[in-house]
Design an enzyme around this catalytic site. Structure first.
Site, PDB file in Angstrom:
ATOM      1  N   CYS A  81      13.602  10.893   7.400  1.00  0.00           N
ATOM      2  CA  CYS A  81      13.422  10.557   8.813  1.00  0.00           C
ATOM      3  C   CYS A  81      14.760  10.517   9.547  1.00  0.00           C
ATOM      4  CB  CYS A  81      12.671   9.248   8.967  1.00  0.00           C
ATOM      5  SG  CYS A  81      13.423   7.897   8.065  1.00  0.00           S
TER       6      CYS A  81
ATOM      7  N   LYS B 209       0.881  -1.183   0.000  1.00  0.00           N
ATOM      8  CA  LYS B 209       0.000   0.000   0.000  1.00  0.00           C
ATOM      9  C   LYS B 209       0.919   1.234   0.000  1.00  0.00           C
ATOM     10  CE  LYS B 209      -2.865   3.282   1.548  1.00  0.00           C
ATOM     11  NZ  LYS B 209      -1.970   4.428   1.224  1.00  0.00           N
TER      12      LYS B 209
ATOM     13  N   GLU C 221       9.158  15.931  15.493  1.00  0.00           N
ATOM     14  CA  GLU C 221       9.699  15.796  14.149  1.00  0.00           C
ATOM     15  C   GLU C 221       9.003  16.774  13.202  1.00  0.00           C
ATOM     16  OE1 GLU C 221       8.909  12.117  11.939  1.00  0.00           O
ATOM     17  OE2 GLU C 221      10.995  12.164  11.297  1.00  0.00           O
TER      18      GLU C 221
END
Ligand code: ADP
Length: 487
Positions: A288, A180, A386
């Site tokens: 990230c 996905k 973040e």
């Protein structure tokens, strides 16, 4: 209208289930971050599509398992060849869909996609050594058995690279896959399905379901027919997936966010430190692993900040298709508004803007200026949450112990970067840093054989090399007695 012509490719915007293209009643738009143009209308799946894809992958599983590493490897190598033959088109397609630099896609990312497939195919064949050792004369024989259907949910910042980093080992391990992709970047995965077919992969071994928000993803991870869930994304979504996985006790591999520190000691090579710090703006900060918190020894802080600001000011921002561009756009209006919100709140809370500080008004659209903030309050949002944009903060420290303490003071533990002039000092520093990966005097060196993942809220588990096979496979120990055998 199920196909679009983009980057010289015909991209099918339907799901790919059991070797067939499958439409949904509803569609969602894929928008290019370069200019906001709608470039595709993509099938919007839900429960029914998730069920169909898992069923197809379950049907395909026994034959794929029984092919063994050699048979699977032949197909996977053909797939990697096809990726290599299509590097230019894939690079252009990915840049249109996610706005990352075309030259990076061409030279680094798409070749790595091929490598993700080749490397794990070869590892399954050559490196899973089936160790044998003896216990009171009995042989222990370890094997890595295919486990079933792996559900793989992937993010938009490096769509095909991060997808194949999971798909490669899962398929090589003998699992079948339902992928996905993120709804902001659905296209490269869809084209990749065509390449799987061209490579001769049997129908149902690799499936793609497209969907928006939680819809198809939630249906997929809650499905009892799923043997493994690999997810890369945010902590809140990971918690939702973990709850769904708990119902079936499905093993998960999570790669989540980060708020990584970049520590510069007072004996560091300052040019190197500045160079590595500026690299943290790569992919417009949508990485990230980025070392977004610059922690600089107080004695060199002023010199470092001045050189950093000078170097960062030279970065060229603009259209990611231009060879000269170093920073492209943010992925989406929703995302740049989030990034802007973080910076505005930090400023209101007393942080000082050294460079940047907001969207690039000259360029308009989704471009956010490379930003450095100083003097943020300890423990404040900008130092702990973040941002996932081109936004760095800088703090100072007086001792290495303090640097480690500040470095570890977030809920994340994905990566850390250390720039230091003394190897033994660096070893002392890294020993107590909590992070899945630490780079010392370098950044972004990633060997597919090395373990990769996050500590604390940055993830669960490690992948890479044998760690990937430990996750995607059912690891089995068979004990053979020395006696009981007929001559
Ligand atoms: P981001 O990384 O952009 O913050 P998220 O973590 O929210 O994104 O989501 C990443 C991926 O997870 C997307 O492909 C999204 O469609 C999917 N997703 C969102 N909610 C769920 C859920 N409850 N279960 C499974 N997948 C989900």
């Amino acid at each position: 209208m199920h196909q679009v012509e983009l980057a010289g490719l015909t991209v099918d915007t339907r799901h790919y289930i059991g070797g067939e293209r499958v439409a949904s009643a509803e569609q969602f738009e894929s928008v290019s971050p370069i200019d906001g143009a709608v470039i595709a209308h993509v099938a919007r799946g839900g429960q029914a599509e998730a069920n169909a894809a898992v069923a197809a992958a379950q049907r395909a599983f026994p034959a794929w398992r029984d092919l063994g590493p050699t048979g699977r490897g032949e197909i996977l190598h053909r797939l990697a060849d096809l990726v290599e033959a299509n590097v230019e088109q894939l690079a252009q397609l990915e840049t249109l869909d996610n706005g990352s630099l075309l030259r990076s896609h061409r030279r680094g990312v798409m070749p790595r996609v091929a490598m993700n497939i080749r490397f794990f195919a070869d590892w399954a064949l050559n490196e899973l050594s089936h160790p044998v050792w003896q216990t009171r004369g009995h042989d222990n024989v370890v094997s890595w058995d295919p486990s079933g259907v792996a559900a793989i949910i992937t993010p938009w910042n490096a769509p095909l690279m991060l997808a194949t980093w999971r798909i490669g080992p899962a398929l090589a391990a003998g699992d079948t896959v339902v992928l996905k992709p993120a709804e902001w970047t659905p296209l490269s995965a869809s084209y990749f399905a065509d390449l799987c077919e061209q490579a001769g992969m049997p129908a149902g071994v690799f499936n793609v379901v497209q969907g928006f928000g939680a819809e198809v993803g939630a249906a997929l991870v809650a499905h009892p027919g799923i043997a493994r869930i690999a997810f890369t994304g945010s902590v809140p979504t990971a918690k939702a997936i973990a709850r769904a996985a708990a119902e079936n006790l499905t093993p998960v591999s999570f790669e989540l966010g980060g708020k990584s520190p970049l520590i510069v000691t007072d004996d560091a090579d300052l040019d190197l430190a500045v160079e590595i710090a500026v690299e943290q703006y790569d992919n417009a900060g949508q990485v990230c692993l980025s070392g977004t918190r610059l922690l600089v020894h107080k004695d060199i802080a002023e010199a470092f900040a001045a050189r950093f600001a000078e170097k960062a000011a030279q970065l060229v921002q603009g259209d990611p298709r231009d060879e000269a561009t170093q920073i492209g756009p943010q992925i989406h209006r929703v995302h740049i508004d989030r990034v802007t919100g973080f910076v505005e709140r930090a400023k209101a809370d007393g942080a000082r803007v050294v460079i940047g500080g907001g969207p690039n008004d000259e360029l308009g659209g989704l471009y956010f200026k490379p930003t450095l903030l100083m003097d943020a309050k300890p423990g404040s949002e900008i130092l702990t949450a973040e941002v996932f944009g081109p936004v760095l903060t800088m703090q100072t420290f007086s001792s290495d112990e303090e640097a480690v303490e500040v470095a570890n003071a977030t809920e994340y533990g994905l990566a850390a970067v250390v720039v230091c002039g003394d190897r033994e000092r660096a070893e002392r520093l890294t020993k107590n840093l909590v992070a899945g990966t630490i780079w010392v005097n370098c950044f972004f060196v990633r060997d597919l054989a090395a373990p990769f993942g996050g500590s604390k809220k940055s993830g669960i588990g490690r992948e890479g090399g044998v760690w990937s096979f430990d996750f995607y496979a059912d690891v089995k120990n068979t004990v053979y007695a020395p006696s009981g055998w007929k001559e």
